[in-house]
Motif scaffolding. Structure first.
Motif, mmCIF file in Angstrom:
data_model
loop_
_atom_site.group_PDB
_atom_site.id
_atom_site.type_symbol
_atom_site.label_atom_id
_atom_site.label_comp_id
_atom_site.label_asym_id
_atom_site.label_seq_id
_atom_site.Cartn_x
_atom_site.Cartn_y
_atom_site.Cartn_z
ATOM 1 N N VAL A 1 0.836 -1.210 0.000
ATOM 2 C CA VAL A 1 0.000 0.000 0.000
ATOM 3 C C VAL A 1 0.866 1.254 0.000
ATOM 4 C CG1 VAL A 1 -1.933 -1.165 1.137
ATOM 5 C CG2 VAL A 1 -0.270 0.114 2.520
ATOM 6 N N SER A 2 2.132 1.104 -0.370
ATOM 7 C CA SER A 2 3.091 2.202 -0.337
ATOM 8 C C SER A 2 3.559 2.537 -1.743
ATOM 9 C CB SER A 2 4.316 1.792 0.497
ATOM 10 O OG SER A 2 3.916 1.293 1.756
ATOM 11 N N LYS A 3 3.784 3.827 -1.983
ATOM 12 C CA LYS A 3 4.330 4.261 -3.258
ATOM 13 C C LYS A 3 5.469 5.225 -2.978
ATOM 14 C CE LYS A 3 3.350 6.015 -7.768
ATOM 15 N NZ LYS A 3 2.362 6.113 -8.809
ATOM 16 N N GLU A 4 6.692 4.802 -3.329
ATOM 17 C CA GLU A 4 7.870 5.623 -3.089
ATOM 18 C C GLU A 4 8.335 6.233 -4.411
ATOM 19 O OE1 GLU A 4 12.462 5.361 -1.468
ATOM 20 O OE2 GLU A 4 11.124 3.688 -1.055
ATOM 21 N N LYS A 5 8.625 7.542 -4.355
ATOM 22 C CA LYS A 5 9.122 8.241 -5.539
ATOM 23 C C LYS A 5 9.976 9.420 -5.087
ATOM 24 C CE LYS A 5 7.581 10.334 -9.851
ATOM 25 N NZ LYS A 5 6.411 10.730 -10.642
ATOM 26 N N ASN A 6 11.174 9.529 -5.649
ATOM 27 C CA ASN A 6 12.083 10.644 -5.362
ATOM 28 C C ASN A 6 12.347 10.836 -3.867
ATOM 29 O OD1 ASN A 6 12.249 11.224 -8.138
ATOM 30 N ND2 ASN A 6 10.416 12.500 -8.025
ATOM 31 N N GLY A 7 12.539 9.728 -3.156
ATOM 32 C CA GLY A 7 12.869 9.811 -1.733
ATOM 33 C C GLY A 7 11.706 10.107 -0.812
ATOM 34 N N LYS A 8 10.502 10.087 -1.346
ATOM 35 C CA LYS A 8 9.291 10.329 -0.543
ATOM 36 C C LYS A 8 8.382 9.100 -0.688
ATOM 37 C CE LYS A 8 10.213 14.778 0.146
ATOM 38 N NZ LYS A 8 10.399 15.404 1.413
ATOM 39 N N VAL A 9 7.572 8.842 0.339
ATOM 40 C CA VAL A 9 6.647 7.722 0.277
ATOM 41 C C VAL A 9 5.257 8.182 0.714
ATOM 42 C CG1 VAL A 9 7.171 6.832 2.607
ATOM 43 C CG2 VAL A 9 6.284 5.278 0.866
#
Length: 119
Positions: A107-115
């Motif tokens: 249920v997590s989406k990580e992109k560019n060091g942010k989640v």
């Protein structure tokens, strides 16, 4: 060859009693315990992640968290989870101080060091 029913009947009537003996630990390989062995201490002696995901603090209601590191099984977290922070964490790894929940990876989406979490 005999059938399963006959074989089970023979075993049931044999009244087999296993021999119980005490042996040193270094000679116990391949043997079966005669009774349950229950540890008197919790192992490992720390809170651990039961799944892959992100360690966070549930009091922090941020919609987006900065990923500050990764904790693998056998690693020490190295730092405390701060406000609006999360750490990627692997199954069996120690939960970092400041975190009280692991949000599952699914249920997590990580992109560019942010989640962000969808639930």
């Amino acid at each position: 060859m005999i059938g399963l029913k006959d074989a089970l009947s023979i075993l049931h009537e044999a009244h087999l009693r296993p021999v119980i003996e005490a042996v040193p630990l270094n000679r116990s390989y391949g043997r079966i315990l005669a009774a349950d062995l229950i540890s008197t201490i919790e192992m490992p002696p720390f809170d651990k992640a039961a799944m892959d995901g992100y360690a966070v603090n549930t009091q922090d209601k941020a919609g987006e968290f900065t990923v500050t590191g990764v904790v693998a099984a056998g690693d020490a977290p190295g730092r405390v989870i701060g406000t609006h922070e999360a750490m990627r964490i692997m199954t069996g790894a120690p939960v970092p101080d400041g975190a009280d929940q692991v949000v599952i990876r699914e249920v997590s989406k990580e992109k560019n060091g942010k989640v962000r979490f969808s639930s």
